[in-house]
Design an enzyme around this catalytic site. Structure first.
Site, PDB file in Angstrom:
ATOM      1  N   SER A   1       0.847  -1.191   0.000  1.00  0.00           N
ATOM      2  CA  SER A   1       0.000   0.000   0.000  1.00  0.00           C
ATOM      3  C   SER A   1       0.882   1.240   0.000  1.00  0.00           C
ATOM      4  O   SER A   1       1.966   1.257   0.608  1.00  0.00           O
ATOM      5  CB  SER A   1      -0.874   0.002   1.255  1.00  0.00           C
TER       6      SER A   1
ATOM      7  N   TYR B   1      -1.223  -0.258  10.219  1.00  0.00           N
ATOM      8  CA  TYR B   1      -1.478  -0.766   8.865  1.00  0.00           C
ATOM      9  C   TYR B   1      -0.337  -0.344   7.929  1.00  0.00           C
ATOM     10  O   TYR B   1       0.208  -1.170   7.174  1.00  0.00           O
ATOM     11  CB  TYR B   1      -2.822  -0.230   8.370  1.00  0.00           C
TER      12      TYR B   1
HETATM   13  N1  LIG Z   1      -8.653  -0.844  -1.983  1.00  0.00           N
HETATM   14  C1  LIG Z   1      -7.678   0.012  -1.742  1.00  0.00           C
HETATM   15  O1  LIG Z   1      -7.844   1.235  -1.893  1.00  0.00           O
HETATM   16  C2  LIG Z   1      -6.332  -0.474  -1.301  1.00  0.00           C
HETATM   17  C3  LIG Z   1      -5.299   0.472  -1.194  1.00  0.00           C
HETATM   18  C4  LIG Z   1      -4.047   0.039  -0.799  1.00  0.00           C
HETATM   19  C5  LIG Z   1      -3.837  -1.295  -0.543  1.00  0.00           C
HETATM   20  N2  LIG Z   1      -4.845  -2.180  -0.656  1.00  0.00           N
HETATM   21  C6  LIG Z   1      -4.563  -3.579  -0.337  1.00  0.00           C
HETATM   22  O2  LIG Z   1      -5.073  -4.411  -1.347  1.00  0.00           O
HETATM   23  C7  LIG Z   1      -5.500  -5.653  -0.802  1.00  0.00           C
HETATM   24  C8  LIG Z   1      -6.941  -5.931  -1.200  1.00  0.00           C
HETATM   25  O3  LIG Z   1      -7.731  -4.836  -0.820  1.00  0.00           O
HETATM   26  P1  LIG Z   1      -9.277  -4.733  -1.200  1.00  0.00           P
HETATM   27  O4  LIG Z   1      -9.634  -3.297  -1.068  1.00  0.00           O
HETATM   28  O5  LIG Z   1      -9.545  -5.459  -2.443  1.00  0.00           O
HETATM   29  O6  LIG Z   1      -9.917  -5.520   0.027  1.00  0.00           O
HETATM   30  P2  LIG Z   1     -11.442  -5.895   0.363  1.00  0.00           P
HETATM   31  O7  LIG Z   1     -12.331  -5.490  -0.753  1.00  0.00           O
HETATM   32  O8  LIG Z   1     -11.720  -5.337   1.695  1.00  0.00           O
HETATM   33  O9  LIG Z   1     -11.374  -7.483   0.553  1.00  0.00           O
HETATM   34  C9  LIG Z   1     -10.656  -8.275  -0.263  1.00  0.00           C
HETATM   35  C10 LIG Z   1     -10.758  -9.704   0.117  1.00  0.00           C
HETATM   36  O10 LIG Z   1     -10.130 -10.005   1.362  1.00  0.00           O
HETATM   37  C11 LIG Z   1     -11.014 -10.862   2.096  1.00  0.00           C
HETATM   38  N3  LIG Z   1     -10.809 -10.714   3.522  1.00  0.00           N
HETATM   39  C12 LIG Z   1     -11.006  -9.606   4.261  1.00  0.00           C
HETATM   40  N4  LIG Z   1     -10.689  -9.872   5.531  1.00  0.00           N
HETATM   41  C13 LIG Z   1     -10.304 -11.155   5.582  1.00  0.00           C
HETATM   42  C14 LIG Z   1      -9.878 -12.007   6.624  1.00  0.00           C
HETATM   43  N5  LIG Z   1      -9.775 -11.586   7.875  1.00  0.00           N
HETATM   44  N6  LIG Z   1      -9.559 -13.281   6.327  1.00  0.00           N
HETATM   45  C15 LIG Z   1      -9.661 -13.740   5.064  1.00  0.00           C
HETATM   46  N7  LIG Z   1     -10.075 -12.986   4.048  1.00  0.00           N
HETATM   47  C16 LIG Z   1     -10.378 -11.699   4.298  1.00  0.00           C
HETATM   48  C17 LIG Z   1     -12.376 -10.388   1.694  1.00  0.00           C
HETATM   49  O11 LIG Z   1     -13.308 -11.395   2.073  1.00  0.00           O
HETATM   50  P3  LIG Z   1     -14.886 -11.090   2.211  1.00  0.00           P
HETATM   51  O12 LIG Z   1     -15.369 -11.205   0.815  1.00  0.00           O
HETATM   52  O13 LIG Z   1     -15.361 -12.155   3.113  1.00  0.00           O
HETATM   53  O14 LIG Z   1     -15.004  -9.713   2.768  1.00  0.00           O
HETATM   54  C18 LIG Z   1     -12.169 -10.233   0.205  1.00  0.00           C
HETATM   55  O15 LIG Z   1     -12.130 -11.469  -0.448  1.00  0.00           O
HETATM   56  C19 LIG Z   1      -5.282  -5.545   0.701  1.00  0.00           C
HETATM   57  O16 LIG Z   1      -4.056  -6.108   1.030  1.00  0.00           O
HETATM   58  C20 LIG Z   1      -5.255  -4.044   0.938  1.00  0.00           C
HETATM   59  O17 LIG Z   1      -4.491  -3.731   2.075  1.00  0.00           O
HETATM   60  C21 LIG Z   1      -6.087  -1.810  -1.025  1.00  0.00           C
END
Ligand SMILES: NC(=O)c1ccc[n+]([C@@H]2O[C@H](COP(=O)([O-])OP(=O)(O)OC[C@H]3O[C@@H](n4cnc5c(N)ncnc54)[C@H](OP(=O)(O)O)[C@@H]3O)[C@@H](O)[C@H]2O)c1
Length: 310
Positions: free
Chosen positions: A186, A199
Site C-alpha cells: 500500500s 497498517y
Molecule cells: N482498496 C484500496 O484502496 C487499497 C489500497 C491500498 C492497498 N490495498 C490492499 O489491497 C489488498 C486488497 O484490498 P481490497 O480493497 O480489495 O480488500 P477488500 O475489498 O476489503 O477485501 C478483499 C478480500 O479479502 C477478504 N478478507 C477480508 N478480511 C479477511 C480475513 N480476515 N480473512 C480472510 N479474508 C479476508 C475479503 O473477504 P470477504 O469477501 O469475506 O469480505 C475479500 O475477499 C489488501 O491487502 C489491501 O491492504 C487496497
C-alpha cells in the site's frame, strides 16, 4: 581546483544518467512493455493462488488470471462468497478452480494443513493479496490491542506463513520455468498516514520481507529461481475502500488488469497502476510538511467515507 570541477561534472553526469535510466524504465514499464504473464504458464497444469479472492482486488485478479489461462486456488473467509467466485471463474472457461477458507486476521493457523490438498499442484504464481485493518480513526491507545494484532496477522503473518508453507513446491515449479510470489502492499507505507500507523507499517514490513526473501532464494546455495515482488497500491474502489471511481482510484477490474499485465516485469517493488506511481512520485518530492498535511486531509476524507459505508 580542476579536480574539484571534474568531480562536480562527474556527479552531474552520474545523476543525469540515473535520472534518464529511471525515466526510460518508467516509460518502458507503463507504456511499452508487453505483458509476460504467459511465461508463468509452464509445466503440468499451472496454478495461481490468490488470497482474499472473494471480493475486491483479489477477486478481480483471480478472474483476470483465469482469462490468461491459469487454474486457480482461491482463498477467502466466507465460503459462500468464495464458492460464487469459483463458479464465475469456471463459467469463463475450462479452468480448474479450488479454494480454502481461513480468517487471515486470526493467528494460529496450521499452514502445512491448509496447503496439504494442493501439495502436488504446479503453483507458479502466488498473490498474497489479503490484508487490511479495522478503521477506528483513533490513536493506537484508543484501539483495542487485539485489533492491532489482527492488522499484523491479516496483512503480514498470513502471507508470510502461507509463503513459507508453499516454498518447497514453489521451488519445485521453478525447476521448469519462472515462479513469482507477490505481496500486495500500500502507498500508506510511503506516506505515513495518521490513524493508520500499524497498517502502514504492516505494508512496509512486506516490502522489506519481499526483497529479502528474493535474496534468500538467490545466495548461499543453488539459486532456486523463486522471485518476489512488492506492489505499491494507491486507492482502488472496493468494498473495503468504498471511494468514487476516478483515474486515481480505479475499479478493482482496471487495477487487476494492470497488476496481471506487469507480473514478471523484473522490478522488485513497483506500483502496477501508472497513476498510483505518479501520485507516489509527486508525494515523494513534496516538502515533508506539505506532503504530511495533504495525507492528513486525505485521511479525513477516507475516514468519513468509511463511516458512511458502515
Ligand atoms: N482498496 C484500496 O484502496 C487499497 C489500497 C491500498 C492497498 N490495498 C490492499 O489491497 C489488498 C486488497 O484490498 P481490497 O480493497 O480489495 O480488500 P477488500 O475489498 O476489503 O477485501 C478483499 C478480500 O479479502 C477478504 N478478507 C477480508 N478480511 C479477511 C480475513 N480476515 N480473512 C480472510 N479474508 C479476508 C475479503 O473477504 P470477504 O469477501 O469475506 O469480505 C475479500 O475477499 C489488501 O491487502 C489491501 O491492504 C487496497
Amino acid at each position: 581546483m580542476v579536480v574539484f570541477s571534474d568531480a562536480i561534472t562527474l556527479v552531474g553526469l552520474l545523476s543525469l544518467a540515473s535520472l534518464s535510466y529511471r525515466f526510460f524504465s518508467t516509460v518502458w514499464l507503463y507504456l511499452l512493455r508487453p505483458s509476460t504473464v504467459h511465461h508463468y504458464l509452464h509445466g503440468p497444469s499451472p496454478y495461481a493462488l490468490v488470497t482474499g479472492a472473494s471480493d475486491g482486488i483479489g477477486k478481480a485478479t483471480a478472474l483476470e488470471l483465469s482469462r490468461k489461462g491459469f487454474n486457480l486456488i482461491l482463498h477467502g473467509r466466507n465460503e459462500e462468497k468464495v464458492k460464487k467466485v469459483a463458479s464465475e471463474i469456471r463459467a469463463q472457461g475450462s479452468r480448474d478452480v479450488r479454494y480454502f477458507i481461513a480468517d487471515a486476521a486470526q493467528g494460529g493457523h496450521n499452514f502445512a494443513n491448509l496447503v496439504q490438498p494442493y501439495k502436488d499442484l504446479n503453483i507458479t504464481l502466488l498473490i498474497n493479496n489479503v490484508g487490511g485493518t479495522h478503521m477506528h480513526g483513533e490513536r493506537i491507545d484508543g484501539v483495542p490491542e487485539s485489533h492491532l494484532q489482527d492488522t499484523v496477522n491479516w496483512s503480514d503473518m498470513f502471507g508470510l506463513f502461507l509463503t513459507r508453507a508453499l516454498l518447497p513446491q514453489l521451488r519445485q515449479s521453478a525447476t521448469h520455468g519462472p515462479v513469482m510470489v507477490q505481496f500486495v502492499g500500500s502507498i500508506t507505507a510511503d506516506i505515513f498516514p495518521p490513524r493508520l500507523a500499524v497498517y502502514a507499517a504492516s505494508k512496509a514490513f512486506l516490502r522489506t520481507l519481499s526483497r529479502s526473501l528474493e535474496n534468500d532464494e538467490k545466495v548461499w546455495g543453488t539459486p532456486t529461481g523463486v522471485k518476489f515482488a512488492y506492489l505499491t497500491v494507491g486507492e482502488v474502489q472496493t468494498n473495503g475502500q468504498p471511494c468514487e471511481e476516478t483515474i486515481m482510484s480505479p475499479s478493482a477490474d482496471t487495477f487487476a488488469k494492470a497488476l496481471v499485465a506487469k507480473v514478471g516485469c523484473g522490478q522488485k517493488a513497483y506500483a502496477p497502476y501508472m497513476p498510483h506511481a505518479l501520485g507516489q512520485w509527486v508525494l515523494s518530492i513534496l516538502p515533508e510538511g506539505i506532503a504530511d498535511s495533504f495525507v492528513a486531509d486525505s485521511m479525513t476524507r477516507a475516514l468519513a467515507l468509511h463511516k458512511k459505508s458502515i
